[in-house]
Design an enzyme around this catalytic site. Sequence first.
Site, PDB file in Angstrom:
ATOM      1  N   ASP A  33     -59.972 -36.655  54.121  1.00 26.85           N
ATOM      2  CA  ASP A  33     -61.175 -35.873  54.366  1.00 26.85           C
ATOM      3  C   ASP A  33     -61.698 -35.747  55.845  1.00 26.85           C
ATOM      4  O   ASP A  33     -61.483 -36.745  56.504  1.00 26.85           O
ATOM      5  CB  ASP A  33     -62.438 -36.338  53.510  1.00 26.85           C
ATOM      6  N   ASN A  35     -63.870 -33.649  56.967  1.00 21.07           N
ATOM      7  CA  ASN A  35     -65.115 -32.800  57.236  1.00 21.07           C
ATOM      8  C   ASN A  35     -66.351 -33.798  57.041  1.00 21.07           C
ATOM      9  O   ASN A  35     -67.494 -33.499  57.050  1.00 21.07           O
ATOM     10  CB  ASN A  35     -65.185 -31.612  56.820  1.00 21.07           C
ATOM     11  N   ASP A  41     -59.067 -32.619  52.084  1.00 24.32           N
ATOM     12  CA  ASP A  41     -59.050 -30.963  52.244  1.00 24.32           C
ATOM     13  C   ASP A  41     -57.945 -30.704  53.384  1.00 24.32           C
ATOM     14  O   ASP A  41     -57.113 -31.579  53.536  1.00 24.32           O
ATOM     15  CB  ASP A  41     -60.155 -30.623  53.083  1.00 24.32           C
ATOM     16  N   ASP A 114     -51.366 -22.120  42.470  1.00 17.56           N
ATOM     17  CA  ASP A 114     -50.943 -20.627  42.472  1.00 17.56           C
ATOM     18  C   ASP A 114     -51.287 -19.846  41.497  1.00 17.56           C
ATOM     19  O   ASP A 114     -51.840 -18.615  41.796  1.00 17.56           O
ATOM     20  CB  ASP A 114     -49.610 -20.767  42.999  1.00 17.56           C
ATOM     21  N   ASP A 224     -46.588 -25.639  36.348  1.00 20.03           N
ATOM     22  CA  ASP A 224     -47.457 -26.497  35.524  1.00 20.03           C
ATOM     23  C   ASP A 224     -46.957 -26.117  33.962  1.00 20.03           C
ATOM     24  O   ASP A 224     -46.886 -24.721  33.399  1.00 20.03           O
ATOM     25  CB  ASP A 224     -48.868 -26.259  35.734  1.00 20.03           C
ATOM     26  N   GLU A 282     -42.708 -28.249  34.701  1.00 21.04           N
ATOM     27  CA  GLU A 282     -43.019 -29.553  34.233  1.00 21.04           C
ATOM     28  C   GLU A 282     -42.966 -29.282  32.663  1.00 21.04           C
ATOM     29  O   GLU A 282     -43.432 -28.260  32.150  1.00 21.04           O
ATOM     30  CB  GLU A 282     -44.690 -29.574  34.459  1.00 21.04           C
ATOM     31  N   HIS A 357     -49.823 -37.573  39.506  1.00 22.48           N
ATOM     32  CA  HIS A 357     -51.188 -37.294  39.701  1.00 22.48           C
ATOM     33  C   HIS A 357     -51.705 -37.751  38.010  1.00 22.48           C
ATOM     34  O   HIS A 357     -52.688 -37.632  37.736  1.00 22.48           O
ATOM     35  CB  HIS A 357     -51.659 -35.993  39.968  1.00 22.48           C
ATOM     36  N   ASP A 358     -50.936 -37.427  37.202  1.00 19.26           N
ATOM     37  CA  ASP A 358     -51.033 -37.419  35.577  1.00 19.26           C
ATOM     38  C   ASP A 358     -50.571 -38.858  35.029  1.00 19.26           C
ATOM     39  O   ASP A 358     -50.738 -39.054  33.704  1.00 19.26           O
ATOM     40  CB  ASP A 358     -50.243 -36.443  34.720  1.00 19.26           C
TER      41      ASP A 358
END
Length: 599
Positions: A33, A35, A41, A114, A224, A282, A357-358
């Site tokens: 991060d 900010n 980000d 996307d 995905d 995927e 991430h899954d």
Amino acid sequence: MSPHDITITNGDIPREWWRTATVYQIYPASFNDSNGDGIGDLQGIKSKLDYLKGLGVDVIWLCPIYKSPQADMGYDISDYRDIDPRYGTLKDWEELLAAVHERGMKLILNDSMDLVVNHTSDEHSWFIESSASKDPLTNSKRSWYIWRPPKNSSAGETPEEPNNWSSIFEGSAWEFNQKTEEYYLHLFVKKQPDLNWDNPEVRDAVWDLMKFWLDKGCDGFRMDVINMISKVEGLPDAPVSRPEEKYQPARMHFTNGPRVHQYIREMNKKVLSRYDIMTVGETPGSHDEIQTAAYVLPQNKELNMVFQFELMDVDSPPDVPLRFKKWKLSEMKRIVGKWQTFKKDEGFWNAIYIQNHDHARAVSRFGDDSTDENQARTAKLLCMFEIAQGGTLYVYQGEELGLKNFPRSWGLEEYKDVATQNYWNKILQLRREEQGKQDVEMSDVMDDLAKKARDHARTPMQWDSTAHSGFTTGIPWMRVNDDYSIWNVEKQLKDENSVFAFWKQALVIRKQYDVLIRGTFEDISGDSEQVFGFTRSMGGTTALILLNFSKGEVEFDLCSDRDWKSSMCVLSNYKEELNVGEEGRVRLRAFEGRLYILS
């Protein structure tokens, strides 16, 4: 001839750049991060590019960063052509892309951030228009999504879902729209309506979006749930496999559907073949090697590779990914051997990964995180397991540090993932109905979540030992794992024996010995439930990989006529690198891994 078709050959295996690449997956909300708002980000990612380059990364894959209501952490897109403000701006993305290319790396985008080619957000302009009216003469986008009338159409009756399909995230896969009095299909949460790929206008819109990002310099796509874009004709009821539940798993009706390959070939012809890019699909819910290979075999002109989920499902019962099931090393060996050898002579190419991430942290699922020593040792063991397999390698953020799951003592409030929350609520409701009381035992469910929840992979990246591990100067959107003062980047960069240092060395070795990427595979460990031993061979070079997945010392007999005494140990997770014994016997210590090269 398009750039996509131009290759340099080495023997029978083409040398496209993506074959030898190491891809690093970033979960933007949790990476860095810049900010102080507590959410990672694009500028935060940009500031860490030298760290990734130093590790040995060639390609960066970003999870969703596009405008989204965040019903499923950005996998519900409301605007494909803009960046979600929490991550930055389109200018920030362009600056990140330029900085990546300056360092000789490439940037690929997640299809879910996307394009979300299987579904959009219900706040996307397409769906808002589609749900405004069911008259196709006045609503040009009504058929862009999958709408069906209630099964019962009598006036005054409570609407009933068109079929009994369960959402992958629990509950019905259908949501009733009051305005048009019809249901729309959503294989995931109700804010993720499925697109109707049978409509050529939808496909053309997807092609335009892909070209938009590729023309901006994007180097490829991760697609995905690409195997779910075609549903079976008529959308019939699923067979009843859970009698106690109203809604039933229906993957057989929407996975590897009747027109999926037709649509991906069209995608390749109209978009992918016109660019020198990397594509990975995927494909969850399918363990069939013939079905899966169809997406990848070069003659089919579809994708470069896919993520198959068979290894990721080895510790779960069918269709219950958040429930833990004990697994055996023999199961892992069978799965790896299957995918390392299947149709290799026809050009099938693997995507090598053991977490993303899954899925929960690999060291907690397949290693031993009971002590710091075992955690580091098994993290290195799993590193060797991955880098020695043939295919394109994917590393998930924090994997290079050996990060583990967060503690069992954390309460349910720390689990942010919609899949976790929905699963908990379903089990809670079922038990209350079965037992006729509100206070029911749920500790076993918490035990499973502590092992399997996706949340474990999504805790903030651990950069140093300062507050919130240096991830943010604010309050992080998700709690940082309690062990950050011990397990962090700053500390590991200073330690030549760290997991990071091991990964860095391992990636150099993988690039140095092409046999690890392209060689033939042979399992030499038989039915052993302690040792996974295999060889990789190409030309006059053979690699020998020995991995002891047990807590005890094991003597392993190579049972080979090959003279291994002259082989060189190039990688080991113990300080002492031992040679193979006189009679081809090797004594492996607890969680020991060794990689030998014989030329």
